[in-house]
Motif scaffolding. Structure first.
Motif, short mmCIF file in Angstrom:
data_model
loop_
_atom_site.label_atom_id
_atom_site.label_comp_id
_atom_site.label_asym_id
_atom_site.label_seq_id
_atom_site.Cartn_x
_atom_site.Cartn_y
_atom_site.Cartn_z
N PRO A 1 2.50 36.87 -26.39
CA PRO A 1 3.05 37.39 -25.13
C PRO A 1 4.33 36.70 -24.68
N ALA A 2 4.41 35.38 -24.87
CA ALA A 2 5.61 34.66 -24.43
C ALA A 2 6.82 35.10 -25.25
N ALA A 3 6.64 35.29 -26.57
CA ALA A 3 7.74 35.73 -27.42
C ALA A 3 8.15 37.16 -27.08
N LEU A 4 7.14 38.01 -26.83
CA LEU A 4 7.45 39.39 -26.45
C LEU A 4 8.23 39.43 -25.14
N ARG A 5 7.84 38.59 -24.22
CA ARG A 5 8.54 38.56 -22.93
C ARG A 5 10.00 38.14 -23.11
N ALA A 6 10.23 37.20 -24.02
CA ALA A 6 11.60 36.78 -24.29
C ALA A 6 12.42 37.93 -24.89
N LEU A 7 11.79 38.68 -25.80
CA LEU A 7 12.49 39.80 -26.43
C LEU A 7 12.78 40.90 -25.41
N LEU A 8 11.82 41.17 -24.54
CA LEU A 8 12.05 42.19 -23.51
C LEU A 8 13.14 41.75 -22.53
N GLY A 9 13.17 40.44 -22.24
CA GLY A 9 14.22 39.94 -21.37
C GLY A 9 15.60 40.09 -21.99
N ALA A 10 15.66 39.98 -23.33
CA ALA A 10 16.96 40.06 -24.00
C ALA A 10 17.41 41.49 -24.26
N PHE A 11 16.46 42.38 -24.57
CA PHE A 11 16.84 43.72 -25.03
C PHE A 11 16.33 44.86 -24.15
N GLY A 12 15.55 44.55 -23.13
CA GLY A 12 15.08 45.60 -22.25
C GLY A 12 13.76 46.18 -22.71
N LEU A 13 13.63 47.47 -22.73
CA LEU A 13 12.38 48.15 -23.05
C LEU A 13 11.98 47.95 -24.51
N PRO A 14 10.70 48.13 -24.82
CA PRO A 14 10.23 47.85 -26.17
C PRO A 14 10.88 48.71 -27.25
N GLN A 15 11.25 49.95 -26.93
CA GLN A 15 11.91 50.76 -27.94
C GLN A 15 13.26 50.17 -28.32
N ASN A 16 13.90 49.47 -27.38
CA ASN A 16 15.15 48.76 -27.71
C ASN A 16 14.87 47.56 -28.61
N VAL A 17 13.77 46.87 -28.36
CA VAL A 17 13.39 45.73 -29.20
C VAL A 17 13.16 46.21 -30.63
N LEU A 18 12.44 47.31 -30.79
CA LEU A 18 12.09 47.80 -32.12
C LEU A 18 13.30 48.33 -32.89
N SER A 19 14.37 48.62 -32.20
CA SER A 19 15.57 49.13 -32.87
C SER A 19 16.55 48.03 -33.27
N GLN A 20 16.23 46.77 -32.95
CA GLN A 20 17.13 45.67 -33.26
C GLN A 20 16.96 45.20 -34.70
N PRO A 21 18.00 44.63 -35.29
CA PRO A 21 17.86 44.03 -36.63
C PRO A 21 17.07 42.73 -36.55
N PHE A 22 16.56 42.34 -37.70
CA PHE A 22 15.74 41.13 -37.77
C PHE A 22 16.47 39.92 -37.21
N ALA A 23 17.73 39.75 -37.56
CA ALA A 23 18.48 38.56 -37.16
C ALA A 23 18.59 38.46 -35.65
N ALA A 24 18.78 39.60 -34.99
CA ALA A 24 18.92 39.57 -33.53
C ALA A 24 17.62 39.15 -32.87
N LEU A 25 16.50 39.67 -33.39
CA LEU A 25 15.20 39.30 -32.81
C LEU A 25 14.89 37.83 -33.10
#
Length: 416
Positions: free
Chosen positions: A20-44
């Motif tokens: 959950p803490a890592a997911l929260r960081a990703l959501l904070g950086a990229f917004g909604l989860p569909q945006n997270v899933l569209s990012q390249p590996f390096a960005a995540l």
């Protein structure tokens, strides 16, 4: 929420290894989860580390489609809601956690998740006295406008929910299974009532069965939702102590009810008190500590019929007055206090173990617990006929398992 957004939320919430803490960081950086899933590996990986990036981009589970369809059907039912981390309805107190659940599956009155709240928790194998105390505390706290939060377990939790259910503050049950299941099964009717008059909430995906590891994780949500935790009864190793510890770490108040030094289920409470928890003997003390006004009228919640009967019982003269010779008001009670011991042949029977007693005697001894009770209270707890109850009390007294006190009270005999 669109179908694509729902699918994205479910995918990241179910992703194995994505904490959950890592997911929260990703959501904070990229917004909604569909945006997270569209990012390249390096960005995540740059935001949350390689492990989190691998977990987020991994293929969904084989049963993902079935789970998504089940969730869509569940959300369509009346009174249900899926609350995401990005939802304004997400409880603000949970956002203070380092690992807030990404999804909350809820039923009932969502506004209760934002109300001022107190947890009332304790033993699953609660004594009759603890069940009564839990209901009484919860009733008064909820009548004062506080929402009572607990875990829907047997014993103290169930009593707390029932006590608060129809009061102004209501009750919230934080469960350790999927929101479409009820554990324990005996609490299915109670869960249905809570879903109508209170709120049920779970962080677990639909269909998640009861697993032992789920309940300590559930306890952190209970601790986070509330301003204080009241522990009514707990053994030395108890899930309630986990809730109290987590609450203390989050800066919440911890309250504990004291009990008999001979009762195994009070040792956890006594340990909490030694560690700095506030000793409380009445719900009004909890209200005072939280700066909450007591219920209007009498200054306390309306008592149950049993509680009113107990309040009407004649209270015996305090022991300290007996010991100092102050028997001016009730001299006959002092004489009772000095009555002779039973004959030695009867005291010999006292050395027998409780297991040697009959079924009725064992049931009555369990109902007595470790706090004084009157015949009327014991009759309510056991539903015994008066003649059977009186005879069983005499049997237990002669066998040395209980003592009769002045004023018609009985107490479990101390172990010498």
């Amino acid at each position: 929420m669109s179908a694509d957004e729902l699918a994205a939320w479910l995918r990241v919430a179910l992703a194995r290894g994505l904490r959950p803490a890592a997911l929260r960081a990703l959501l904070g950086a990229f917004g909604l989860p569909q945006n997270v899933l569209s990012q390249p590996f390096a960005a995540l990986a740059a935001v949350a580390g390689a492990q989190a990036a691998h977990a987020a981009l991994a293929e969904p589970r084989p049963d993902f489609t079935a789970q998504l369809e089940a969730l869509q059907a569940w959300r369509a039912a009346p009174g249900t809601a899926l609350i995401t981390l990005a939802d304004p309805a997400y409880p603000a107190r949970l956002l203070d956690m380092p690992d807030p659940p990404p999804l909350l599956y809820a039923k009932g009155r969502l506004e209760l998740l934002h109300a001022r709240a107190v947890a009332v928790v304790g033993s699953r194998n609660a004594t009759p006295q603890a069940v009564e105390d839990a209901a009484r505390f919860a009733r008064t706290l909820a009548a004062s406008g506080l929402t009572v939060v607990s875990g829907l377990a047997l014993g103290v939790d169930g009593a707390a929910h029932r006590g608060a259910l129809h009061e102004r503050g209501g009750t919230v049950a934080v469960i350790g299974t999927g929101a479409d299941l009820v554990y324990p099964p005996a609490h299915r009717p109670l869960a249905m009532e809570i879903a109508v008059h209170g709120a049920l909430v779970s962080e677990w995906p639909l269909g998640t069965p009861a697993r032992s590891a789920n309940f300590p994780q559930r306890n952190r949500v209970i601790a986070a939702l509330v301003e204080g935790v009241v522990v009514v009864e707990a053994a030395q190793r108890s899930g309630s102590l986990i809730t109290a510890r987590l609450a203390n770490e989050m800066g919440r108040d911890v309250f504990a009810l004291p009990g008999s030094i001979h009762a195994p289920l009070t040792r956890g409470c006594h340990g909490l008190i030694k560690q700095g928890a506030q000793l409380v003997e009445s719900p009004e003390e909890v209200l005072d500590a939280l700066n909450v006004e007591p219920p209007r009228g009498t200054g306390r919640a309306s008592a149950s019929p049993r509680e009113r009967r107990r309040q009407s019982q004649k209270i015996p003269v305090p022991f300290d007055r007996m010991q100092h010779g102050d028997t001016s008001e009730t001299p006959q009670l002092a004489l009772e206090f000095q009555r002779p011991e039973p004959p030695s042949v009867l005291r010999a029977e006292a050395r027998k173990s409780p297991a040697s007693l009959g079924a009725e005697a064992l049931r009555l001894l369990e109902a007595l617990g470790h706090a004084p009770a009157t015949v009327e209270i014991l009759a309510q707890r056991t539903d015994m006929a008066e003649a059977v109850l009186q005879g069983t009390l005499l049997q237990l007294e002669l066998a040395g398992h209980l003592d009769a006190l002045p004023g018609g009270w009985f107490v479990r005999a101390s172990r010498g």
